[in-house]
Design a protein around this motif. Structure first.
Motif, mmCIF file in Angstrom:
data_model
loop_
_atom_site.group_PDB
_atom_site.id
_atom_site.type_symbol
_atom_site.label_atom_id
_atom_site.label_comp_id
_atom_site.label_asym_id
_atom_site.label_seq_id
_atom_site.Cartn_x
_atom_site.Cartn_y
_atom_site.Cartn_z
ATOM 1 N N ARG A 17 18.230 4.105 -8.410
ATOM 2 C CA ARG A 17 18.122 5.218 -9.360
ATOM 3 C C ARG A 17 16.828 5.996 -9.130
ATOM 4 N N ILE A 18 15.734 5.261 -8.969
ATOM 5 C CA ILE A 18 14.435 5.916 -8.768
ATOM 6 C C ILE A 18 14.385 6.614 -7.417
ATOM 7 N N ALA A 19 14.771 5.896 -6.359
ATOM 8 C CA ALA A 19 14.706 6.457 -5.012
ATOM 9 C C ALA A 19 15.592 7.685 -4.874
ATOM 10 N N ALA A 20 16.791 7.630 -5.439
ATOM 11 C CA ALA A 20 17.708 8.775 -5.343
ATOM 12 C C ALA A 20 17.140 9.993 -6.066
ATOM 13 N N LYS A 28 15.616 19.000 -2.313
ATOM 14 C CA LYS A 28 15.822 20.346 -2.860
ATOM 15 C C LYS A 28 14.728 21.295 -2.377
ATOM 16 N N GLU A 29 13.506 20.804 -2.348
ATOM 17 C CA GLU A 29 12.380 21.645 -1.958
ATOM 18 C C GLU A 29 12.407 21.991 -0.473
ATOM 19 N N HIS A 30 12.892 21.054 0.354
ATOM 20 C CA HIS A 30 12.827 21.241 1.799
ATOM 21 C C HIS A 30 14.182 21.560 2.436
ATOM 22 N N GLY A 31 15.238 21.581 1.644
ATOM 23 C CA GLY A 31 16.561 21.816 2.211
ATOM 24 C C GLY A 31 16.991 20.695 3.135
ATOM 25 N N ILE A 71 28.176 -2.381 -3.589
ATOM 26 C CA ILE A 71 29.146 -1.427 -4.130
ATOM 27 C C ILE A 71 28.523 -0.614 -5.267
ATOM 28 N N GLU A 72 27.770 -1.287 -6.136
ATOM 29 C CA GLU A 72 27.114 -0.606 -7.250
ATOM 30 C C GLU A 72 26.047 0.362 -6.755
ATOM 31 N N ILE A 73 25.275 -0.059 -5.747
ATOM 32 C CA ILE A 73 24.239 0.803 -5.181
ATOM 33 C C ILE A 73 24.869 2.054 -4.577
ATOM 34 N N GLU A 74 25.949 1.866 -3.840
ATOM 35 C CA GLU A 74 26.629 3.026 -3.248
ATOM 36 C C GLU A 74 27.160 3.964 -4.331
ATOM 37 N N ARG A 75 27.712 3.396 -5.396
ATOM 38 C CA ARG A 75 28.243 4.218 -6.487
ATOM 39 C C ARG A 75 27.133 5.045 -7.126
ATOM 40 N N LEU A 76 25.994 4.407 -7.399
ATOM 41 C CA LEU A 76 24.875 5.105 -8.019
ATOM 42 C C LEU A 76 24.348 6.222 -7.112
ATOM 43 N N PHE A 77 24.225 5.915 -5.837
ATOM 44 C CA PHE A 77 23.698 6.891 -4.893
ATOM 45 C C PHE A 77 24.634 8.092 -4.758
ATOM 46 N N ARG A 78 25.918 7.821 -4.551
ATOM 47 C CA ARG A 78 26.873 8.921 -4.387
ATOM 48 C C ARG A 78 26.965 9.762 -5.660
ATOM 49 N N SER A 79 26.912 9.098 -6.812
ATOM 50 C CA SER A 79 26.990 9.824 -8.072
ATOM 51 C C SER A 79 25.831 10.805 -8.201
ATOM 52 N N THR A 84 23.833 16.543 -7.808
ATOM 53 C CA THR A 84 22.861 17.523 -7.334
ATOM 54 C C THR A 84 23.460 18.504 -6.333
ATOM 55 N N GLY A 85 24.602 18.151 -5.748
ATOM 56 C CA GLY A 85 25.228 19.011 -4.755
ATOM 57 C C GLY A 85 24.494 19.023 -3.425
ATOM 58 N N LEU A 86 23.701 17.997 -3.153
ATOM 59 C CA LEU A 86 22.929 17.934 -1.915
ATOM 60 C C LEU A 86 23.759 17.393 -0.756
ATOM 61 N N ASP A 87 23.352 17.741 0.435
ATOM 62 C CA ASP A 87 23.979 17.240 1.653
ATOM 63 C C ASP A 87 23.528 15.791 1.858
#
Length: 281
Positions: A17-20, A28-31, A71-79, A84-87
């Motif tokens: 959660r923190i890292a994401a 966002k700042e650097h694209g 699985i939970e980590i992947e879910r949190l990260f993808r969410s 944010t709509g980031l790549d």
């Protein structure tokens, strides 16, 4: 110059959660494109006495716990990324030795910046992130987020711990995107006593001038340890007194002289982090 690929080390749900959040803020700042990186690790193998053979039931249970956590980590990260709509992209590898395996290191080498959350000393599971391996084997700068920071903050004031070494120079220029955007940058050289000269003073003046030519608001200063204080304590005090958002410093060296003078500072500061820290070697 900007960071375009940020590999984010995700070792447990809390840190994810923190890292994401921090990775998204920088991206966002650097694209930048964010790469989520996780290792499924079973760190211990239960043994059955008296023959001390592996207990298959316990091993299977541990593997299920680790897999479910992944699985939970992947879910949190993808969410977070979808919000944010980031790549972004996701990489997960099975590993028996932590984050030092070659596929993870290869992924790290493709990054402009690695991002990880500082291990919480009160939670053993957090120590899965082998930051030293990334520093020594990836050749990429690592941005460590203190576990006490729960949400991103602007990087306005930066302190560079300067000793004139190759590692310090590498860290300084790896941090250039942050330095150029900061309101103020202080380059600090610390001597071990008030009587000692600053062998890095001339190079500190030169590095300040070089950064100024990049448009960085940089100034060079010196400080000395007094009494029983150590370089790490001098730096810690400066971080607090000047409300520093980011510390930039070289990480480790093989020079026995440097280890005697300043070598323990990196580890000490990492154990008591109050500011985000960018490390390189």
């Amino acid at each position: 110059m900007s960071y375009k690929t940020i590999v984010t080390v995700l070792d447990n749900p809390d840190n994810t959660r923190i890292a994401a959040d921090f990775a998204a803020d920088i991206a966002k700042e650097h694209g930048a494109r964010i790469v989520g990186l996780h290792a499924e690790v079973v760190s211990t193998v239960p043994l059955v006495a008296p023959m001390e053979i592996p207990d298959p039931v316990a091993v299977q249970a541990l593997q299920e716990v680790v897999h479910n956590q992944a699985i939970e980590i992947e879910r949190l990260f993808r969410s977070k990324m979808e919000q944010t709509g980031l790549d972004y992209e996701w990489h997960s590898f099975a590993s028996t030795v932590g984050y030092g395996t070659e596929p993870l290191v290869e992924t790290a080498r493709s990054a402009d910046l690695l991002l990880a959350v500082q291990p919480n000393p009160s939670k053993y599971s957090d120590t899965q992130v082998d930051v030293e391996t990334f520093l020594f084997d990836s050749g990429r700068p690592v941005l460590l987020i203190p576990y006490i920071l729960k949400e991103p903050k602007p990087i306005r004031r930066i302190l560079i711990a300067w000793n004139g070494s190759r590692e310090a120079a590498r860290a300084t220029f790896d941090a250039l995107p942050f330095l150029k955007a900061a309101d103020s940058v202080e380059i600090l050289s610390v001597s071990t006593s008030e009587k000692e000269t600053h062998p890095s003073k001339e190079s500190g003046v030169q590095i300040a001038a070089a950064l100024t030519r990049h448009g960085v608001r940089a100034k060079f200063e010196t400080a000395a340890c007094s009494g029983k204080s150590t370089p790490s304590q001098v730096i810690e005090n400066r971080l607090a007194d000047d409300s520093i958002d980011l510390l930039v410093m070289g990480a480790y060296t093989h020079s026995w002289l440097w280890q005697m003078i300043f070598g323990g500072t990196t580890r000490t500061l990492l154990q008591s982090m109050t500011a985000m820290t960018l490390l390189a070697r």
